[in-house]
Design a protein around this motif. Sequence first.
Motif, PDB file in Angstrom:
ATOM      1  N   THR A   2      -1.310 -10.190   8.505  1.00 44.10           N
ATOM      2  CA  THR A   2      -0.198  -9.788   7.656  1.00 44.10           C
ATOM      3  C   THR A   2       1.058 -10.491   8.125  1.00 44.10           C
ATOM      4  O   THR A   2       1.441 -10.387   9.291  1.00 44.10           O
ATOM      5  N   VAL A   4       5.155 -11.207   8.119  1.00 42.29           N
ATOM      6  CA  VAL A   4       6.330 -10.344   8.012  1.00 42.29           C
ATOM      7  C   VAL A   4       7.607 -11.171   8.136  1.00 42.29           C
ATOM      8  O   VAL A   4       7.704 -12.062   8.990  1.00 42.29           O
ATOM      9  N   THR A  43      12.142 -15.597   1.573  1.00 47.32           N
ATOM     10  CA  THR A  43      11.009 -14.962   0.894  1.00 47.32           C
ATOM     11  C   THR A  43      10.413 -15.911  -0.139  1.00 47.32           C
ATOM     12  O   THR A  43       9.188 -16.017  -0.277  1.00 47.32           O
ATOM     13  N   ASP A  49       3.955 -11.325   3.391  1.00 49.59           N
ATOM     14  CA  ASP A  49       3.327 -10.154   2.782  1.00 49.59           C
ATOM     15  C   ASP A  49       4.319  -8.993   2.707  1.00 49.59           C
ATOM     16  O   ASP A  49       4.354  -8.261   1.716  1.00 49.59           O
ATOM     17  N   VAL A  50       5.110  -8.827   3.760  1.00 46.68           N
ATOM     18  CA  VAL A  50       6.051  -7.712   3.838  1.00 46.68           C
ATOM     19  C   VAL A  50       7.406  -8.208   4.322  1.00 46.68           C
ATOM     20  O   VAL A  50       7.494  -9.008   5.254  1.00 46.68           O
ATOM     21  N   SER A  76       5.711 -10.660  -2.265  1.00 46.37           N
ATOM     22  CA  SER A  76       6.140  -9.917  -1.078  1.00 46.37           C
ATOM     23  C   SER A  76       6.555  -8.499  -1.439  1.00 46.37           C
ATOM     24  O   SER A  76       7.190  -8.269  -2.463  1.00 46.37           O
ATOM     25  N   ARG A  77       6.218  -7.556  -0.572  1.00 46.67           N
ATOM     26  CA  ARG A  77       6.615  -6.164  -0.749  1.00 46.67           C
ATOM     27  C   ARG A  77       7.709  -5.837   0.261  1.00 46.67           C
ATOM     28  O   ARG A  77       7.689  -6.316   1.392  1.00 46.67           O
ATOM     29  N   VAL A  79      10.170  -3.255   2.474  1.00 45.92           N
ATOM     30  CA  VAL A  79      10.451  -1.969   3.105  1.00 45.92           C
ATOM     31  C   VAL A  79      11.881  -2.035   3.607  1.00 45.92           C
ATOM     32  O   VAL A  79      12.236  -2.941   4.368  1.00 45.92           O
ATOM     33  N   SER A  99       9.118  -0.862  -1.762  1.00 45.58           N
ATOM     34  CA  SER A  99       7.917  -0.038  -1.632  1.00 45.58           C
ATOM     35  C   SER A  99       8.107   1.128  -0.677  1.00 45.58           C
ATOM     36  O   SER A  99       7.143   1.804  -0.324  1.00 45.58           O
ATOM     37  N   ILE A 115       4.170  -1.139   7.974  1.00 46.94           N
ATOM     38  CA  ILE A 115       3.931  -2.508   7.524  1.00 46.94           C
ATOM     39  C   ILE A 115       2.494  -2.662   7.048  1.00 46.94           C
ATOM     40  O   ILE A 115       2.225  -3.264   5.993  1.00 46.94           O
ATOM     41  N   VAL A 118       2.095  -0.793   3.614  1.00 46.88           N
ATOM     42  CA  VAL A 118       2.698  -1.512   2.491  1.00 46.88           C
ATOM     43  C   VAL A 118       1.889  -2.763   2.152  1.00 46.88           C
ATOM     44  O   VAL A 118       1.675  -3.091   0.982  1.00 46.88           O
ATOM     45  N   ALA A 119       1.425  -3.457   3.181  1.00 46.79           N
ATOM     46  CA  ALA A 119       0.633  -4.669   2.947  1.00 46.79           C
ATOM     47  C   ALA A 119      -0.660  -4.354   2.201  1.00 46.79           C
ATOM     48  O   ALA A 119      -1.171  -5.181   1.442  1.00 46.79           O
TER      49      ALA A 119
END
Length: 218
Positions: A2, A4, A43, A49-50, A76-77, A79, A99, A115, A118-119
């Motif tokens: 994942t 970040v 991004t 991914d996050v 991308s999500r 947080v 998210s 993380i 959310v991923a």
Amino acid sequence: MTTVLLVDDEPLLRVGFGMVLAAHPDLTVVGEAGNGAEAVELTRRLRPDVVVMDVRMPVLDGVEATRQIVGAGLPSRVVVLTTFDLDEYAFAALQAGASGFLLKNTEPAGLVAAIRTVASGDAVVAPRVTRRLLETFAGQLGAPDRQPDPRLARLTDREREVLGQVATGRSNAEIAVELTVSELTVKTHVGRVLTKLELRDRTQAAVFAHRERLVVPD
């Protein structure tokens, strides 16, 4: 693995978060940004991914950065990080498509778990906090006389019922008890609701339901 992106205007916090994530072989930090404008640019380029995003930053705050990332259709999500659990910036970020959110004093294990969650496609706002946020900022969710979102017509009666339960902050297990069905059935309904409403997770579904006034907080 994942990937970040860490976004915060305080370098020490980015270093601290990076050290926490470096201890886990399934997580890797691919970039850092000190403001929202840098976050959007990175991004787009790195497609992590996050994105772990501070909400209060110079140049461009985390809310607008989140809005631009989600609006661009990037995978991308996001947080968001906030100091207080009842923060209007955090709520605005949820409306913008985040998210979920974390408190800055979250334990390292909580950051890692969030993380990963959310991923995997879920949200990281606890039901208790979702409920408090929605009740506290209910006045921002839309006027009673606004036209309903046409996507609501796609839902069956049962799916509307499940959406209403999600909007109260209940977990799948709690909804299953309330509706006298299996937890797997609830999970299936939630998945269909998200697909039909074109939403990414149950937090966005809760915001949607309150905005459409399917549930009116006390």
